[in-house]
Design a protein around this motif. Structure first.
Motif, short mmCIF file in Angstrom:
data_model
loop_
_atom_site.label_atom_id
_atom_site.label_comp_id
_atom_site.label_asym_id
_atom_site.label_seq_id
_atom_site.Cartn_x
_atom_site.Cartn_y
_atom_site.Cartn_z
N GLU A 1 -13.12 -13.66 17.38
CA GLU A 1 -12.41 -12.39 17.57
C GLU A 1 -13.07 -11.28 16.75
OE1 GLU A 1 -11.01 -15.23 16.75
OE2 GLU A 1 -9.64 -15.74 18.40
N GLU A 2 -13.56 -11.62 15.58
CA GLU A 2 -14.25 -10.63 14.75
C GLU A 2 -15.63 -10.33 15.31
OE1 GLU A 2 -16.52 -10.64 10.43
OE2 GLU A 2 -14.64 -11.77 10.61
N ALA B 1 -11.74 -9.50 26.45
CA ALA B 1 -10.96 -10.52 25.74
C ALA B 1 -11.87 -11.64 25.29
CB ALA B 1 -9.85 -11.07 26.65
N VAL B 2 -11.32 -12.46 24.43
CA VAL B 2 -12.01 -13.68 24.00
C VAL B 2 -11.50 -14.85 24.84
CG1 VAL B 2 -12.11 -15.34 22.10
CG2 VAL B 2 -12.51 -12.92 21.66
N PRO C 1 -11.19 -18.45 24.04
CA PRO C 1 -11.36 -19.30 22.85
C PRO C 1 -11.79 -20.72 23.14
CG PRO C 1 -9.04 -18.95 23.31
CD PRO C 1 -9.79 -18.03 24.23
N VAL D 1 -16.89 -14.73 25.43
CA VAL D 1 -16.31 -13.39 25.43
C VAL D 1 -16.25 -12.87 26.87
CG1 VAL D 1 -16.51 -11.04 24.55
CG2 VAL D 1 -17.26 -12.96 23.13
#
Length: 253
Positions: free
Chosen positions: A163-164, A193-194, A196, A247
Motif C-alpha cells: 500500500e505504501e 487499488a492494491v 493484496p 497493483v
C-alpha cells in the motif's frame, strides 16, 4: 497493427503461425512465480482461447520473436463481481475462462503479461507493447484496459507494505516511483487499488528449496530473490507460502 522501422507488433489471431513461438526468448520472470496453480492451469491456454487478445512482437530484420503481450476479456460489471478483485491476476484469468465457457459477454480487458526478451530490454519495448495492448482492446470494442501490475522494482524492498509502495511518487514530477507503474501512468493509466493476493504459490519445503536454492529450514519469513514480499515458511508443518501483491491500474481507452 503497430510497427516501427525494425519491429512489428501483431496479434496471434492475425499471425497464428507465431503462437508456438511466444516463449522462444528468455524473460525476467522468477521461476517460482510460474508455480502459481492458476497459471499452471490456464496461462498456456490463453493464446489458443483468446488469440485476438495476444500480441507478439517480431524483429523485422531477423524475424525473431522479441516480446509478447497477453490479455484476456472478462465481465467486470456484474452483480456477482462489482469491482477489481483483491485476488488480482488469478481472479481476472479465472473470470475470463469462466465467462468464455458460460457465454457471458465481456466488458473489460485485463492485461496478463508484458514480457520482453532479456536481450532487448532497455529499448522501450514494454511501453510499445502496452500501447499496442491498449489499441488492441479498443479495436476489440472495449472502453477500458485494466492491469494487475507487478511493480518491477518492488523486489528490492520486499518488506515495504505494498500500500505504501504502490502510491509512492517522485518529487520531481509526481510520477510513480516504480518504473513499470510509471510506464503505465505515462500511457494514461490511473493507479486504482492494491490487489493484496494477486498470485499465490504454495509448496513443500523440498519444492521451495528446489525453486530457490535456499534452505527453508526455519519458521518465519524468507526473502527470496525476485519476490515482491517474503515467503512465509512453516518448518513444523513442512510447507511455505508466497502471496504476491500487485497493483491495479485502470486505462480508459
Amino acid at each position: 497493427m503497430n510497427s516501427t522501422t525494425t519491429i512489428t507488433i501483431t496479434t496471434v489471431a492475425e499471425r497464428p503461425e507465431l503462437a508456438g513461438r511466444l516463449w522462444d526468448f528468455p524473460d525476467s520472470w522468477p521461476g517460482f512465480v510460474q508455480e502459481d496453480l492458476v497459471s499452471w492451469a490456464h496461462y498456456m491456454r490463453i493464446p489458443a482461447e483468446f488469440p485476438e487478445y495476444v500480441l507478439v512482437a517480431t524483429d523485422d530484420e531477423s524475424g525473431a520473436v522479441i516480446a509478447r503481450g497477453l490479455s484476456v476479456p472478462f465481465l467486470l460489471n456484474a452483480d456477482d463481481r462489482g469491482g477489481l478483485p483483491a485476488l488480482g491476476w488469478d481472479q481476472a484469468v479465472l473470470w475470463a475462462f469462466s465467462d468464455l465457457r458460460r457465454g457471458r459477454k465481456p466488458d473489460t480487458v485485463s492485461a496478463v503479461e508484458v514480457a520482453v526478451s532479456t536481450a532487448r530490454q532497455g529499448e522501450g519495448l514494454s511501453g510499445l507493447m502496452l500501447a499496442a495492448m491498449r489499441e488492441n482492446a479498443a479495436r476489440c470494442g472495449h472502453a477500458e484496459l485494466v492491469a494487475p501490475v507487478r511493480p518491477s522494482a518492488k523486489h528490492l524492498e520486499p518488506r515495504t507494505p505494498i500500500e505504501e509502495y504502490a502510491f509512492r511518487t517522485r518529487p520531481q514530477d509526481g510520477l510513480p516511483h516504480d518504473p513499470w507503474l510509471r510506464v503505465h501512468v505515462r500511457a494514461g493509466g490511473v493507479i486504482e487499488a492494491v490487489a493484496p493476493a494477486s498470485m499465490t504459490v504454495t509448496g513443500s519445503l523440498a519444492q521451495w528449496r528446489a525453486w530457490t536454492d535456499l534452505p527453508f529450514d526455519e519458521t518465519g519469513d524468507v526473502e527470496v530473490e525476485g519476490a515482491l514480499v517474503p515467503v512465509h515458511c512453516d518448518a513444523q508443518q513442512g510447507h511455505a507460502v508466497y502471496v504476491e501483491p500487485n497493483v491495479w491500474v485502470r486505462h480508459r481507452i
